[in-house]
Design an enzyme around this catalytic site. Sequence first.
Site, PDB file in Angstrom:
ATOM      1  N   CYS A 172     -19.675  -5.970   3.513  1.00  0.00           N
ATOM      2  CA  CYS A 172     -18.751  -4.961   4.005  1.00  0.00           C
ATOM      3  C   CYS A 172     -17.700  -4.839   3.091  1.00  0.00           C
ATOM      4  O   CYS A 172     -17.015  -6.209   2.878  1.00  0.00           O
ATOM      5  CB  CYS A 172     -18.569  -5.010   5.540  1.00  0.00           C
ATOM      6  N   CYS A 228       0.424   4.679   6.917  1.00  0.00           N
ATOM      7  CA  CYS A 228      -0.214   4.448   8.251  1.00  0.00           C
ATOM      8  C   CYS A 228       0.937   4.063   9.090  1.00  0.00           C
ATOM      9  O   CYS A 228       1.098   2.676   9.028  1.00  0.00           O
ATOM     10  CB  CYS A 228      -1.675   3.768   8.177  1.00  0.00           C
ATOM     11  N   ARG A 254     -18.109  -2.744  17.858  1.00  0.00           N
ATOM     12  CA  ARG A 254     -17.281  -3.871  17.363  1.00  0.00           C
ATOM     13  C   ARG A 254     -15.896  -3.727  18.344  1.00  0.00           C
ATOM     14  O   ARG A 254     -14.969  -2.747  18.032  1.00  0.00           O
ATOM     15  CB  ARG A 254     -17.021  -4.141  16.085  1.00  0.00           C
ATOM     16  N   CYS A 273     -16.574  -9.302   5.593  1.00  0.00           N
ATOM     17  CA  CYS A 273     -15.879  -7.991   5.046  1.00  0.00           C
ATOM     18  C   CYS A 273     -14.546  -8.190   4.443  1.00  0.00           C
ATOM     19  O   CYS A 273     -13.744  -8.756   4.816  1.00  0.00           O
ATOM     20  CB  CYS A 273     -15.662  -7.270   6.481  1.00  0.00           C
ATOM     21  N   CYS A 333       0.731  -1.140   0.149  1.00  0.00           N
ATOM     22  CA  CYS A 333       0.177  -0.020  -0.018  1.00  0.00           C
ATOM     23  C   CYS A 333       0.844   1.293   0.238  1.00  0.00           C
ATOM     24  O   CYS A 333       1.812   1.275   0.625  1.00  0.00           O
ATOM     25  CB  CYS A 333      -0.919  -0.068   1.125  1.00  0.00           C
ATOM     26  N   CYS A 380       0.211   0.278  10.281  1.00  0.00           N
ATOM     27  CA  CYS A 380      -0.264  -0.915   9.498  1.00  0.00           C
ATOM     28  C   CYS A 380       0.814  -1.590   8.902  1.00  0.00           C
ATOM     29  O   CYS A 380       1.823  -1.397   8.174  1.00  0.00           O
ATOM     30  CB  CYS A 380      -1.118  -0.238   8.296  1.00  0.00           C
ATOM     31  N   CYS A 439     -19.565   1.931   8.377  1.00  0.00           N
ATOM     32  CA  CYS A 439     -18.794   1.518   9.379  1.00  0.00           C
ATOM     33  C   CYS A 439     -17.488   2.291   9.711  1.00  0.00           C
ATOM     34  O   CYS A 439     -16.638   2.391   8.497  1.00  0.00           O
ATOM     35  CB  CYS A 439     -18.504  -0.027   8.975  1.00  0.00           C
TER      36      CYS A 439
HETATM   37  N1  SAM Z   1      -6.654   0.421   3.150  1.00  0.00           N
HETATM   38  C1  SAM Z   1      -7.948   0.756   3.622  1.00  0.00           C
HETATM   39  C2  SAM Z   1      -8.132   1.918   4.683  1.00  0.00           C
HETATM   40  O1  SAM Z   1      -7.040   2.161   5.233  1.00  0.00           O
HETATM   41  O2  SAM Z   1      -9.232   2.271   4.911  1.00  0.00           O
HETATM   42  C3  SAM Z   1      -8.564  -0.496   4.412  1.00  0.00           C
HETATM   43  C4  SAM Z   1      -7.734  -1.639   5.047  1.00  0.00           C
HETATM   44  S1  SAM Z   1      -7.137  -1.062   6.466  1.00  0.00           S
HETATM   45  C5  SAM Z   1      -6.061  -2.105   7.090  1.00  0.00           C
HETATM   46  C6  SAM Z   1      -8.491  -0.777   7.758  1.00  0.00           C
HETATM   47  C7  SAM Z   1      -8.095  -0.535   9.164  1.00  0.00           C
HETATM   48  O3  SAM Z   1      -7.563  -1.613   9.628  1.00  0.00           O
HETATM   49  C8  SAM Z   1      -7.533   0.672   9.373  1.00  0.00           C
HETATM   50  O4  SAM Z   1      -8.180   2.008   9.256  1.00  0.00           O
HETATM   51  C9  SAM Z   1      -7.158   0.564  10.902  1.00  0.00           C
HETATM   52  O5  SAM Z   1      -8.046   1.127  11.724  1.00  0.00           O
HETATM   53  C10 SAM Z   1      -7.199  -0.780  11.210  1.00  0.00           C
HETATM   54  N2  SAM Z   1      -5.776  -1.538  11.374  1.00  0.00           N
HETATM   55  C11 SAM Z   1      -4.760  -1.504  10.399  1.00  0.00           C
HETATM   56  N3  SAM Z   1      -3.624  -1.982  11.114  1.00  0.00           N
HETATM   57  C12 SAM Z   1      -3.935  -2.089  12.271  1.00  0.00           C
HETATM   58  C13 SAM Z   1      -2.992  -2.585  13.508  1.00  0.00           C
HETATM   59  N4  SAM Z   1      -1.953  -2.846  13.440  1.00  0.00           N
HETATM   60  N5  SAM Z   1      -3.931  -2.632  14.686  1.00  0.00           N
HETATM   61  C14 SAM Z   1      -5.021  -2.148  14.544  1.00  0.00           C
HETATM   62  N6  SAM Z   1      -5.887  -1.862  13.755  1.00  0.00           N
HETATM   63  C15 SAM Z   1      -5.276  -1.873  12.538  1.00  0.00           C
HETATM   64  C1  DTB Z   2     -11.109  -2.436  11.340  1.00  0.00           C
HETATM   65  O1  DTB Z   2     -11.575  -1.288  11.927  1.00  0.00           O
HETATM   66  N1  DTB Z   2     -10.333  -3.511  11.618  1.00  0.00           N
HETATM   67  C2  DTB Z   2     -10.115  -4.408  10.824  1.00  0.00           C
HETATM   68  C3  DTB Z   2     -11.191  -3.892   9.498  1.00  0.00           C
HETATM   69  N2  DTB Z   2     -11.854  -2.848   9.941  1.00  0.00           N
HETATM   70  C4  DTB Z   2     -10.647  -3.996   8.239  1.00  0.00           C
HETATM   71  C5  DTB Z   2      -8.588  -4.513  10.270  1.00  0.00           C
HETATM   72  C6  DTB Z   2      -7.918  -4.669  11.485  1.00  0.00           C
HETATM   73  C7  DTB Z   2      -6.360  -4.850  10.913  1.00  0.00           C
HETATM   74  C8  DTB Z   2      -5.361  -5.372  11.831  1.00  0.00           C
HETATM   75  C9  DTB Z   2      -3.952  -5.660  11.324  1.00  0.00           C
HETATM   76  C10 DTB Z   2      -3.993  -6.808  10.505  1.00  0.00           C
HETATM   77  O2  DTB Z   2      -4.672  -7.894  10.560  1.00  0.00           O
HETATM   78  O3  DTB Z   2      -3.348  -6.583   9.245  1.00  0.00           O
HETATM   79 FE1  SF4 Z   3      -3.042   1.351   3.203  1.00  0.00          FE
HETATM   80 FE2  SF4 Z   3      -2.674   0.010   5.665  1.00  0.00          FE
HETATM   81 FE3  SF4 Z   3      -3.264   2.700   5.586  1.00  0.00          FE
HETATM   82 FE4  SF4 Z   3      -5.094   1.029   4.521  1.00  0.00          FE
HETATM   83  S1  SF4 Z   3      -4.276   1.259   7.000  1.00  0.00           S
HETATM   84  S2  SF4 Z   3      -4.236   2.845   3.726  1.00  0.00           S
HETATM   85  S3  SF4 Z   3      -3.887  -0.857   3.946  1.00  0.00           S
HETATM   86  S4  SF4 Z   3      -1.182   1.657   5.036  1.00  0.00           S
END
Ligand code: SAM
Ligand code: DTB
Ligand code: SF4
Length: 338
Positions: free
Chosen positions: A148, A77, A280, A117, A73, A80, A208
């Site tokens: 979702c 973030c 959730r 989802c 990506c 992530c 959501c």
């Molecule tokens: N790329 C899209 C976005 O950022 O909206 C969708 C996928 S992103 C992985 C969805 C959500 O996962 C993020 O907004 C964040 O709240 C959650 N997330 C990602 N990494 C995480 C982590 N290490 N711990 C907890 N939540 C995480």
């Molecule tokens: C949300 O709030 N949490 C989920 C879902 N929406 C997409 C993702 C959590 C991701 C946790 C880190 C991972 O497994 O990559």
């Molecule tokens: Fe990309 Fe992860 Fe950020 Fe979603 S949360 S925009 S997958 S870097």
Amino acid sequence: MSAVLEQAIVLHRSSPRSSKPAADVAWTVDAIQALFELPFPELLFRAQTVHREHFNPSQIEFATLLSVKTGGCPEDCGYCPQSASFDTGVKASKLMELEEVLFAARRAKDAGATRFCMGAAWREPKDRDIEKVAELVNAVKGLGMETCATLGMLGEGHAETLRDAGLDYYNHNLDTSPDFYGDIISTRVYQDRLDTLARVRSAGVKVCSGGIVGMGESHRQRAGLIAELANLSPYPESVPINNLVRVEGTPLAEQAPLDPFEFVRTIAVARITMPKARVRLSAGRQQMGDAVQALCFLAGANSIFYGDKLLTTGNPDTQADVDLLHRLGMRSGAPEVC
Ligand code: SAM
Ligand code: DTB
Ligand code: SF4
């Protein structure tokens, strides 16, 4: 008792927000912070009272996640594992084929999930990505599950295409408070997130949206996140509260763990301020322990991510979750607002 605390209590008791989703009273950050500062038993009692006004408190939604497009990506973030900016060992892959997705959705349904989802590690999908995801949504909807998707920022017409394919919810998290956002993400701004949520809402797709706690935010910034969510008009139908999963290679890998009671408090405050939402208990359950999860249910959580994996990290296995609900005398199922 402080004046602000009294205001929070009075506001909660008298505000139409406790019974109507589209309320005319905005939550102040002060009032939300005062809720956070209530004695724990008082806060949980208030959250339970609100929860019972609208839901059966013994019913928990099972929502299963599938990463349909993983890694690589362009966003940065800080939490992530899928960002191309960090070396986390997550391999980038292309969008999954329809049959693979359907196989996973059928398996989730057979295991008891009611919502499926699909997540993609995109900054923003292209038009042709949306066409392909629309096919996935349509097929999963055909199984009789709630659908979702979480695909990043949506462009013109994207939400409508997904809606027409049968999308019930679009997940797009505000993640944290506006004044902490820039410490975590540099490749987009808060308003970008709000713009996508507005597109989702105006297309008639349910929203959501939630956030992550435990990223080093202050108490006030945690309250600031809840205020932003609760003051969306109307507030989201579904509110994921994630506890940071600290992944090696990300800038937040060494972040000190959050006090679990603070996490429970966040759930309770989300429940009080967004009474009819599905709140959730999201990422971070594997590190949490059963007792803290049970406290989250008492605080008003009525949904979990169900399945051995979140997107790239682990989650309790399905049998452990079935056993947990059984031990608590609770049951799974899509919670209905009453
Ligand atoms: N790329 C899209 C976005 O950022 O909206 C969708 C996928 S992103 C992985 C969805 C959500 O996962 C993020 O907004 C964040 O709240 C959650 N997330 C990602 N990494 C995480 C982590 N290490 N711990 C907890 N939540 C995480
Ligand atoms: C949300 O709030 N949490 C989920 C879902 N929406 C997409 C993702 C959590 C991701 C946790 C880190 C991972 O497994 O990559
Ligand atoms: Fe990309 Fe992860 Fe950020 Fe979603 S949360 S925009 S997958 S870097």
